[in-house]
Design an enzyme around this catalytic site. Structure first.
Site, short mmCIF file in Angstrom:
data_model
loop_
_atom_site.label_atom_id
_atom_site.label_comp_id
_atom_site.label_asym_id
_atom_site.label_seq_id
_atom_site.Cartn_x
_atom_site.Cartn_y
_atom_site.Cartn_z
CG ASP A 84 42.39 63.98 83.35
OD1 ASP A 84 41.79 63.48 81.93
OD2 ASP A 84 41.55 64.73 83.93
CD GLU A 141 36.08 63.25 81.68
OE1 GLU A 141 34.78 63.02 81.93
OE2 GLU A 141 37.05 62.23 82.82
#
Length: 400
Positions: A84, A141
């Site tokens: 991400d 994350e």
């Protein structure tokens, strides 16, 4: 284990640099935020399938797992990369800069994903191991809570794709590019998120005596909170409280009804973590009460401490030293106050989380710019090095 592949002779996968750079730049141009990594996941799945991996998508919402098995050994290894991006507007001016305003790979997850894909292609082509390797491409994350690691675990990650040990890596600006950084035991801090909502009484800016000004209360809380680490925590312990956001009001002649503070809280000790929570809650409520306001506190216990296991860390250190030489490996680094949801995986399986120097220069492209900064960029020179490390780690762990 004595069957050394060609790349081990050259130290890394330099021949794959251009291909890896192309993948990384493509990911960098199309950043996706937590649980929205659909295009990234599709690219990862496509690459893995083309290299002979069995691919499972939708693990923990948008996670991807690639599985490859050779030989008849029951041993297995798991390696994780995060996918991400962050809600930051890029300012690097690079030719491959983010094409999506307000979204940017400002933490290097595009590089982490690419390094693991580089290892995947090599392992699929050579099969120089006996056992099973699971590659965990994780979403979210950066979430800080409701994280991708936890979502994948709750979706049966280690039951569906079991491993004897799990490993992860993050780049590290401020350290020479290509330097591997380790620490056994507690390595990265726990990270908690706190939202304090102050309720006052709004009114006209010229008549403050008829109001309860939440802006003043917020300022008082900010200053009071700064005493917690200095006066309530043992100086021998490590802790950080950062007020990252203050939001209130919309006009200079209006005293607003509410103000909101957002805090990031870091610690290494369970007792310190609880003490920080206790004092933040007590001080916020007391400060608000003293002004005639109220404080509502949403305290989210986020990521736990990253605790590396001794045996797996020693093993990873040996692999890194073999790959790049003893002089480019830091075996006992300082603890890092940043947090990382790989900690959840280390609570489930033995393993090691390591860091890789991204560079020390301050210019764009040199890798020294701090992460979560609009001028940050992952150092492409690390792509073949990181890929080779994951490939060699797998071959050594699952050595024939």
């Amino acid at each position: 284990m004595n069957n050394v592949p060609h790349y081990c002779e050259t130290g890394d996968l330099h021949a794959a640099t251009n291909e890896l750079r192309g993948i990384r730049h493509q990911l960098h141009q199309h950043p996706e935020l937590a649980y929205d990594e659909h295009q990234t996941a599709s690219l990862v799945a496509s690459k893995l399938e083309s290299w002979g991996f069995q691919v499972t998508t939708g693990v923990g919402k948008t996670g991807v797992v690639g599985t490859l098995k050779f030989g008849d050994s029951p041993r297995s290894i798991g390696i994780r990369a995060d996918m991400d991006a962050l809600p930051i507007t890029e300012e690097t001016g690079l030719s491959y800069a983010s094409r999506l305003h307000g979204k940017m790979h400002a933490c290097g997850h595009d590089g982490h994903t690419t390094m693991l894909l580089g290892a995947a292609k090599y392992l699929g082509a050579t099969g120089n191991f006996s056992g099973t390797v699971h590659l965990y491409f994780q979403p979210a994350e950066e979430k800080g809570y409701d994280s991708g690691a936890r979502s994948m675990i709750e979706d049966g990650l280690f039951e569906r794709f079991p491993c004897d040990a799990v490993f992860g890596m993050h780049n590290h600006p401020g350290v020479e590019q290509g330097t591997f950084i380790f620490r056994s035991g507690p390595f990265m801090s726990a990270g908690d998120k706190v939202t304090i909502t102050i309720k006052g009484v709004g009114g006209h800016a010229a008549r403050p005596h008829l109001t309860v000004d939440p802006v003043v209360v917020a300022a008082s809380i900010v200053m009071a909170i700064q005493t917690i680490v200095a006066r309530n925590i043992d100086p021998a312990e490590a802790a950080v409280i950062t007020v990252g956001s203050i939001q209130s009001g919309f006009a200079n002649n209006v005293i607003p009804d509410t103000a909101t503070l957002q805090l990031s809280v870091r610690s290494f000790s369970a007792s310190v973590r609880e003490r920080l929570k206790e004092r933040i809650v007590a001080l916020a409520q007391a400060q608000a009460h003293s002004y005639g306001a109220t404080a509502m506190i949403d305290y989210v216990m986020g990521y736990p401490v990253v605790v590396n296991h001794d045996e797996e860390t020693a093993f990873a250190i040996a692999v890194a030293q073999e790959l790049v030489g003893v002089e480019r490996v830091i075996e006992h680094a300082d603890r890092v106050m940043a947090s990382e949801d790989f900690a959840f995986m280390l609570q489930e399986r033995p393993g090691c989380f390591l860091r890789l120097g991204n560079g020390i220069g301050g210019e764009v492209g040199e890798g020294g710019c701090m992460v979560h900064n609009p001028n940050y960029d992952f150092n492409d020179s690390n792509l073949p090095v990181g890929a080779a490390f994951w490939a060699r780690l797998t071959e050594r762990y699952l050595g024939r």
